[in-house]
Write an enzyme that holds these catalytic residues in place. Structure first.
Site, PDB file in Angstrom:
ATOM      1  N   SER A 189      38.631  41.204  28.318  1.00  0.00           N
ATOM      2  CA  SER A 189      39.883  40.494  28.022  1.00  0.00           C
ATOM      3  C   SER A 189      40.517  41.073  26.768  1.00  0.00           C
ATOM      4  CB  SER A 189      39.575  39.010  27.776  1.00  0.00           C
ATOM      5  OG  SER A 189      40.710  38.348  27.250  1.00  0.00           O
ATOM      6  N   TYR A 202      34.441  31.872  25.010  1.00  0.00           N
ATOM      7  CA  TYR A 202      35.122  32.890  25.821  1.00  0.00           C
ATOM      8  C   TYR A 202      35.324  34.178  25.022  1.00  0.00           C
ATOM      9  CZ  TYR A 202      38.611  34.930  28.963  1.00  0.00           C
ATOM     10  OH  TYR A 202      39.288  35.772  29.821  1.00  0.00           O
ATOM     11  N   LYS A 206      33.679  37.856  25.913  1.00  0.00           N
ATOM     12  CA  LYS A 206      34.473  39.029  26.311  1.00  0.00           C
ATOM     13  C   LYS A 206      34.248  40.195  25.355  1.00  0.00           C
ATOM     14  CE  LYS A 206      36.126  37.343  30.077  1.00  0.00           C
ATOM     15  NZ  LYS A 206      35.766  37.909  31.379  1.00  0.00           N
TER      16      LYS A 206
HETATM   17  N1  NAP Z   1      44.139  35.362  33.729  1.00  0.00           N
HETATM   18  C1  NAP Z   1      44.126  35.892  32.518  1.00  0.00           C
HETATM   19  O1  NAP Z   1      45.065  35.743  31.728  1.00  0.00           O
HETATM   20  C2  NAP Z   1      42.943  36.711  32.080  1.00  0.00           C
HETATM   21  C3  NAP Z   1      43.062  37.428  30.879  1.00  0.00           C
HETATM   22  C4  NAP Z   1      41.988  38.202  30.463  1.00  0.00           C
HETATM   23  C5  NAP Z   1      40.836  38.257  31.220  1.00  0.00           C
HETATM   24  N2  NAP Z   1      40.751  37.539  32.380  1.00  0.00           N
HETATM   25  C6  NAP Z   1      39.502  37.651  33.133  1.00  0.00           C
HETATM   26  O2  NAP Z   1      39.794  38.033  34.465  1.00  0.00           O
HETATM   27  C7  NAP Z   1      38.737  37.610  35.322  1.00  0.00           C
HETATM   28  C8  NAP Z   1      39.336  36.932  36.534  1.00  0.00           C
HETATM   29  O3  NAP Z   1      39.985  35.745  36.084  1.00  0.00           O
HETATM   30  P1  NAP Z   1      41.288  35.153  36.773  1.00  0.00           P
HETATM   31  O4  NAP Z   1      42.314  35.041  35.725  1.00  0.00           O
HETATM   32  O5  NAP Z   1      41.576  35.880  38.021  1.00  0.00           O
HETATM   33  O6  NAP Z   1      40.778  33.659  37.040  1.00  0.00           O
HETATM   34  P2  NAP Z   1      40.524  32.810  38.370  1.00  0.00           P
HETATM   35  O7  NAP Z   1      41.721  32.855  39.224  1.00  0.00           O
HETATM   36  O8  NAP Z   1      40.008  31.516  37.899  1.00  0.00           O
HETATM   37  O9  NAP Z   1      39.364  33.638  39.097  1.00  0.00           O
HETATM   38  C9  NAP Z   1      38.048  33.634  38.609  1.00  0.00           C
HETATM   39  C10 NAP Z   1      37.135  34.099  39.722  1.00  0.00           C
HETATM   40  O10 NAP Z   1      35.782  34.099  39.236  1.00  0.00           O
HETATM   41  C11 NAP Z   1      34.977  33.416  40.167  1.00  0.00           C
HETATM   42  N3  NAP Z   1      33.812  32.816  39.529  1.00  0.00           N
HETATM   43  C12 NAP Z   1      33.777  31.967  38.485  1.00  0.00           C
HETATM   44  N4  NAP Z   1      32.513  31.599  38.233  1.00  0.00           N
HETATM   45  C13 NAP Z   1      31.735  32.228  39.149  1.00  0.00           C
HETATM   46  C14 NAP Z   1      30.351  32.242  39.416  1.00  0.00           C
HETATM   47  N5  NAP Z   1      29.484  31.530  38.675  1.00  0.00           N
HETATM   48  N6  NAP Z   1      29.891  33.004  40.428  1.00  0.00           N
HETATM   49  C15 NAP Z   1      30.756  33.746  41.180  1.00  0.00           C
HETATM   50  N7  NAP Z   1      32.076  33.768  40.983  1.00  0.00           N
HETATM   51  C16 NAP Z   1      32.562  33.007  39.974  1.00  0.00           C
HETATM   52  C17 NAP Z   1      35.893  32.368  40.768  1.00  0.00           C
HETATM   53  O11 NAP Z   1      35.419  31.975  42.046  1.00  0.00           O
HETATM   54  P3  NAP Z   1      34.724  30.566  42.400  1.00  0.00           P
HETATM   55  O12 NAP Z   1      35.320  29.542  41.496  1.00  0.00           O
HETATM   56  O13 NAP Z   1      35.048  30.407  43.851  1.00  0.00           O
HETATM   57  O14 NAP Z   1      33.269  30.789  42.143  1.00  0.00           O
HETATM   58  C18 NAP Z   1      37.178  33.167  40.919  1.00  0.00           C
HETATM   59  O15 NAP Z   1      37.151  33.920  42.098  1.00  0.00           O
HETATM   60  C19 NAP Z   1      37.852  36.710  34.473  1.00  0.00           C
HETATM   61  O16 NAP Z   1      36.716  37.435  34.037  1.00  0.00           O
HETATM   62  C20 NAP Z   1      38.726  36.365  33.290  1.00  0.00           C
HETATM   63  O17 NAP Z   1      37.987  36.050  32.146  1.00  0.00           O
HETATM   64  C21 NAP Z   1      41.776  36.782  32.832  1.00  0.00           C
END
Ligand code: NAP
Length: 308
Positions: A189, A202, A206
């Site tokens: 992140s 968090y 990261k």
């Molecule tokens: N969105 C942002 O602004 C942002 C910024 C920086 C980094 N990120 C990173 O990007 C990545 C994806 O996040 P996103 O924004 O796309 O969020 P999201 O829409 O909430 O997706 C998160 C994904 O992770 C899965 N997940 C969570 N816990 C899990 C577990 N214990 N086992 C298997 N799968 C799991 C969820 O699936 P289930 O709930 O079905 O298990 C979901 O598919 C994350 O690592 C997040 O920290 C996001």
């Protein structure tokens, strides 16, 4: 005109949203068309075919960035195995990819659980063989003041975001070594570089991932395995809507609020990314022409960290 967002006292991406007049400003900006938008079409999915026949494993693809990446990899000819815990979303995405002529299989897995990870990798192998590419992307966040962060929340975030990646890579690396190489991309992140208040677990998780990725990149370069971290900035996914307490807000209200936030927090582009934009970045970092990229934390954040 949509109802003005009620944001002023909410924690927004872990930090208090600046200014009590945010709701009014958001509504005004929306009405005036002043919010910045991304390009409508950057590239038609599937226009390029960089991953034909390659086996791609993705964790956390039932939603957000991982979901968009599964669709994009499949559109470029990859054979995609992916996981997440919510079965209805996983089977839905599998069907959606099949309907477009792509190849993908959903395998339910919880990355916190070693047995579940072992099963995910074993079943992926049965379907598509050893991974050419692994996109370890699953992650969670929670917004709490440092002193109110409960140990169980701390553990849950570290177990998902750090231990989950460690477990997946421990299983993936031997397969790639045997197979003559591969590419691993881990989702870190922008918070690995610049912390935001309210996100202690968090932010720590990261930043830990960058150390994990760098160590592995040094250890396995000789095995022809490239290992990098993607560091997204604010990306419009269910995660940030939840984190902002806006998961049930109408889309237009959310867009107005997040647009105003982005104008003062995403210093160069002044807007948040779409999940599809972030997926395109992930694919580019995994692409075969990126032969010299390893051990890097690549910030794809619209200029957010450039101004820190
Ligand atoms: N969105 C942002 O602004 C942002 C910024 C920086 C980094 N990120 C990173 O990007 C990545 C994806 O996040 P996103 O924004 O796309 O969020 P999201 O829409 O909430 O997706 C998160 C994904 O992770 C899965 N997940 C969570 N816990 C899990 C577990 N214990 N086992 C298997 N799968 C799991 C969820 O699936 P289930 O709930 O079905 O298990 C979901 O598919 C994350 O690592 C997040 O920290 C996001």
């Amino acid at each position: 005109m949509p109802e003005a967002p009620k944001l002023s006292r909410r924690l927004f991406f872990g930090g208090a949203l600046a200014g009590a007049g945010a709701a009014g400003a958001a509504a005004g900006a929306l009405a005036a068309g002043a919010l910045r938008r991304g390009p409508d079409i950057v590239k038609v999915p599937g226009e390029q075919r960089r991953f034909v026949g390659q086996s791609v494993m993705i964790t956390g693809a039932t939603s957000g960035i991982g979901r968009a990446a599964a669709l994009a990899f499949a559109a470029e000819g990859a054979r995609v195995s992916f996981c997440g815990r919510r079965e209805h979303l996983g089977t839905g995405l599998q069907a959606e990819i099949a309907a477009t002529g792509g190849e993908a299989v959903y395998i339910r897995a919880d990355v916190r659980d070693p047995e579940s990870v072992t099963n995910f990798i074993a079943r992926s192998l049965e379907h598509f063989g050893p991974p050419d590419i692994a996109f370890n992307n699953a992650g969670i966040s929670a917004s709490q003041p440092f002193h109110e962060t409960r140990l169980e929340d701390w553990n849950d975030i570290q177990d998902t975001n750090v231990r989950g990646v460690f477990l997946c890579m421990q299983a993936q690396i031997p397969l790639m070594r045997e197979n003559g190489g591969g590419t691993i991309l881990v989702t870190s992140s922008a918070n690995a570089e610049g912390a935001r208040p309210g996100l202690v677990a968090y932010n720590a998780s990261k930043r830990a991932l960058v150390g994990l990725v760098q160590t592995a990149a040094l250890e396995y370069a000789a095995d022809n395995i490239r290992i990098n971290a993607l560091c997204p900035g604010a990306t419009d996914t269910p995660m940030i809507r939840r984190q902002s307490g806006m998961e049930n807000a109408p889309d237009a209200v959310w867009q107005a609020g997040v647009g105003v936030w982005a104008q003062s927090n995403v210093h160069a582009l002044g807007r948040v990314a779409s999940a599809e934009e972030m997926a395109r970045a992930a694919l580019s970092l995994c692409a075969p022409e990126m032969t010299y990229l390893t051990g890097s934390a690549v910030f794809v954040d619209g200029g957010m960290t450039a101004a820190l």
